[in-house]
Design a protein around this motif. Structure first.
Motif, short mmCIF file in Angstrom:
data_model
loop_
_atom_site.label_atom_id
_atom_site.label_comp_id
_atom_site.label_asym_id
_atom_site.label_seq_id
_atom_site.Cartn_x
_atom_site.Cartn_y
_atom_site.Cartn_z
N ALA A 2 0.80 -1.21 0.14
CA ALA A 2 -0.02 0.02 0.01
C ALA A 2 0.78 1.41 -0.03
O ALA A 2 0.57 2.30 -0.84
N LYS A 3 1.82 1.13 0.52
CA LYS A 3 2.63 2.47 0.82
C LYS A 3 3.43 2.68 -0.47
O LYS A 3 3.54 3.71 -0.64
N GLU A 4 3.86 1.71 -0.84
CA GLU A 4 4.51 1.57 -2.23
C GLU A 4 3.97 2.22 -3.21
O GLU A 4 4.28 2.96 -4.21
N ALA A 5 2.56 1.72 -3.29
CA ALA A 5 1.65 2.07 -4.42
C ALA A 5 1.05 3.32 -4.09
O ALA A 5 0.41 4.14 -4.86
N THR A 38 -7.79 -0.97 -0.12
CA THR A 38 -7.63 -1.12 -1.58
C THR A 38 -6.75 -1.91 -2.24
O THR A 38 -7.04 -2.97 -3.34
N VAL A 39 -5.48 -2.30 -1.88
CA VAL A 39 -4.54 -3.44 -2.12
C VAL A 39 -5.32 -4.83 -1.87
O VAL A 39 -5.25 -5.51 -3.07
N SER A 40 -5.84 -5.01 -0.87
CA SER A 40 -6.50 -5.99 -0.73
C SER A 40 -7.70 -6.36 -1.85
O SER A 40 -7.78 -7.70 -2.14
N GLN A 41 -8.48 -5.36 -2.10
CA GLN A 41 -9.37 -5.78 -3.09
C GLN A 41 -8.74 -5.90 -4.30
O GLN A 41 -9.36 -6.77 -5.31
N LYS A 51 -1.44 0.28 -10.86
CA LYS A 51 -0.43 0.73 -9.84
C LYS A 51 0.09 -0.23 -8.91
O LYS A 51 0.90 -0.55 -8.50
N VAL A 52 -1.07 -0.81 -8.41
CA VAL A 52 -0.96 -1.67 -7.05
C VAL A 52 -0.33 -2.84 -7.65
O VAL A 52 0.52 -3.34 -6.90
N LEU A 53 -0.78 -3.27 -8.74
CA LEU A 53 -0.35 -4.77 -9.35
C LEU A 53 1.24 -4.73 -9.26
O LEU A 53 1.97 -5.57 -9.15
#
Lengths: 340, 340
Positions: free
Chosen positions: A11-14, A20-23, A38-40
């Motif tokens: 999460a921090k990185e993105a 949000t990351v979890s989803q 972005k997250v991926l």
DNA sequence: CAGCCTTGATATAACGTTTCATCGGAAAAT
DNA sequence: ATTTTCCGATGAAACGTTATATCAAGGCTG
């Protein structure tokens, strides 16, 4: 790199929040294509692999399944496992195998550890002397369970083989060939499976007016069966055919016959059970009862998936038929045995 | 009864706090005998079984170990597993088995699931075409890993068999019996193991000035080997002895010889590898190279436990010797083969 | 009697997720 | 212009443990 990546790290990185990351990882909820990318990317960069334990704990559902089996090396079992695993892995489950070696105490420890780890489902060949306590533990914790080969409780789903039907077919086949003195060879303990097989044999013997009914015990190994067949023939010289408790016994019996100068399928007929790989390449090739282990495995998997999806339906029992594979160890009887 | 018992439930039942129950269950900390009794009784009454996932998550250490193997039904593998499991279960670990079927992609999926579930350790026979990605994943997540039979990386502990030494012994034994034309039979892919075994065979052939060096491929099944031996003898009629890639090949070779009217151990000598159960009961009984699978399993377990205890030490390599088991399929050569 | 150690127990935070309710804001409807 | 709707994202709580720090109550010592 030293500390393992978590949702928070990603999460921090993105530059987004944890949920949000979890989803994104699970593909749920509404998320814009931009942040998804972005997250991926952040996840891949950090080699992120979600922690299934935490997920399972929170969500209350595990995607781990245990396959608890009584004998690891048994090739029939191995194929059943393959069949089940194929289907379950397709559904995203991780299937891991435990070997009880038919030791009830070991099985107890293993199943307790199984519960501790809150696995999501259980495929199980109950060990011979399965304790009441083990069964209680399983039902108390409401583990979705399907037993297999040996039923353990009326309250659990079960998948089995029509054993009595199978030995009835085998015995009937020998009778049709003209045999009148047919014995049942193999097994020592009165396991559920052996019980059923003997029942099918006995029933057919009675229906056809053949006799006498002879059940001769032997450990289920080649070596033991090789001796047992000799003793059996010495005790009952009239016998011209044997229905065996399994292919190992049948192959051992053929060895024993050969040692006495008798030809399997000619002097004495032999029918096996399981159709293991060796049955086809042995000389003479073994006539045997076959049930498709792959099919059995698939049925197992389907029953378990159904049980996981809907835990409230009453337990089911599924049975699979065996079919006769005609090869060379069973033929019409000869009038007199050499040396008989 | 409907809702599963937790530390909280038990604590409430016993009238104490949650940490107290936790300490009692694990036998840590200082607790009076009185409350210990009280807690234990409450736990038993509620059929409480701790949630290992939560514990592992919090404490950062898992007591689950995975045994990832390339072939489920292989009896040798089965015994190795037994040996390792015995030791690890004694130490309180739960060992579960995964079967890759030598399919690198399946192995990849399984190991990823393995990581997701944050298992505490891994015993592993790497599949043939193991990908770099899989290896990276393992090292990135710092899973304590011991490979077995086939090494996968210099950075992982490994336990193996002295394959070259073993085939050198086998070849030397045949040479001592007087054979000069000895072939190596079995295997198709140039796996690490087969490579080593062939090396031992070749080296001994050269050292003793025997020849020519002949490596004849065959799938590692009885059926395939039965055909292969016939082709081999047709192509190289001078051959009087074969060193086999495994017992299955050796047994198949014996079948093939018998079919051509040749006696194993007399007309053509055969040495196997593994000493599987059938090797001793086959007729003639198989001369073979044996390595104790139980011992191998125990070594595996010990190396893994050591690695878990101290992750910082450099990776180790342990090797186990095989010994020659003399039975009936190898004897001195005869001058001329019937029909040769 | 003040101070100190010991014993036995507890409060609180943390592990890494998912669930649920909430929220800002842009677009659509009134 | 104001309200409603919807989209995308987030904060906070919860899952069941364990680790760490703290605490009350005695029992010793000096």
């Amino acid at each position: 790199m030293a500390n393992k990546p978590t949702l928070e790290t990603v999460a921090k990185e993105a530059g987004v929040s944890i949920p949000t990351v979890s989803q994104v990882m699970r593909g749920t909820g509404r998320i814009s294509e931009k942040t998804r990318k972005k997250v991926l990317q952040a996840a891949k960069k950090l080699h992120y692999v979600p922690d299934a334990r935490a997920a399972a704990m929170r969500s209350g559902q595990s995607r781990e399944i245990g396959f608890v089996i009584n004998q690891f090396a048994n090739p029939f079992n191995a194929e059943v496992v393959s069949g089940a695993v194929d289907l379950l892995e397709e559904e995203g489950y991780l299937v891991s195998i435990l070997d009880t070696r038919d030791d009830a105490e070991r099985q107890g420890r293993q199943l307790e550890a199984f519960i501790r780890n809150r696995r999501g489902g259980l495929l199980w060949v109950p060990a011979l002397a399965t304790s009441e306590r083990t069964l209680d533990l399983l039902t108390a914790h409401a583990v979705p369970t399907v037993t297999f080969l040996r039923p353990a409780s009326r309250e659990l789903d079960h998948v089995g083989i029509r054993n009595a039907e199978a030995t009835a077919i085998a015995t009937g086949y020998l009778a049709d060939l003209g045999h009148r003195h047919i014995a049942y060879l193999g097994g020592t303990d009165m396991t559920y499976v052996r019980q059923e097989r003997i029942t099918g044999y006995e029933r057919t013997m009675q229906e056809r007016g053949l006799g006498p009914v002879i059940v001769w015990p032997s450990a289920d190994t080649k070596k033991a069966a090789r001796e047992a067949i000799s003793e059996l023939l010495r005790a009952h010289p009239a016998i011209t055919a044997v229905v065996c408790n399994g292919d190992m016994v049948a192959l051992g019996a053929c060895l024993g016959l050969a040692r006495e100068g008798l030809r399997p399928g000619h002097d004495v007929s032999v029918v096996g059970f399981d159709d293991i790989e060796d049955a086809a390449v042995a000389t003479p090739a073994l006539t045997t009862m076959a049930v498709s282990p792959k099919k059995l495995g698939r049925v197992l998997a389907r029953v378990l998936l159904q049980r996981i999806k809907d835990p409230s339906t009453p337990p089911t029992v599924s049975e699979i038929s065996a079919e006769l594979i005609v090869r060379d160890t069973a033929g019409p009887p000869v009038a007199e045995r050499p040396g008989g």
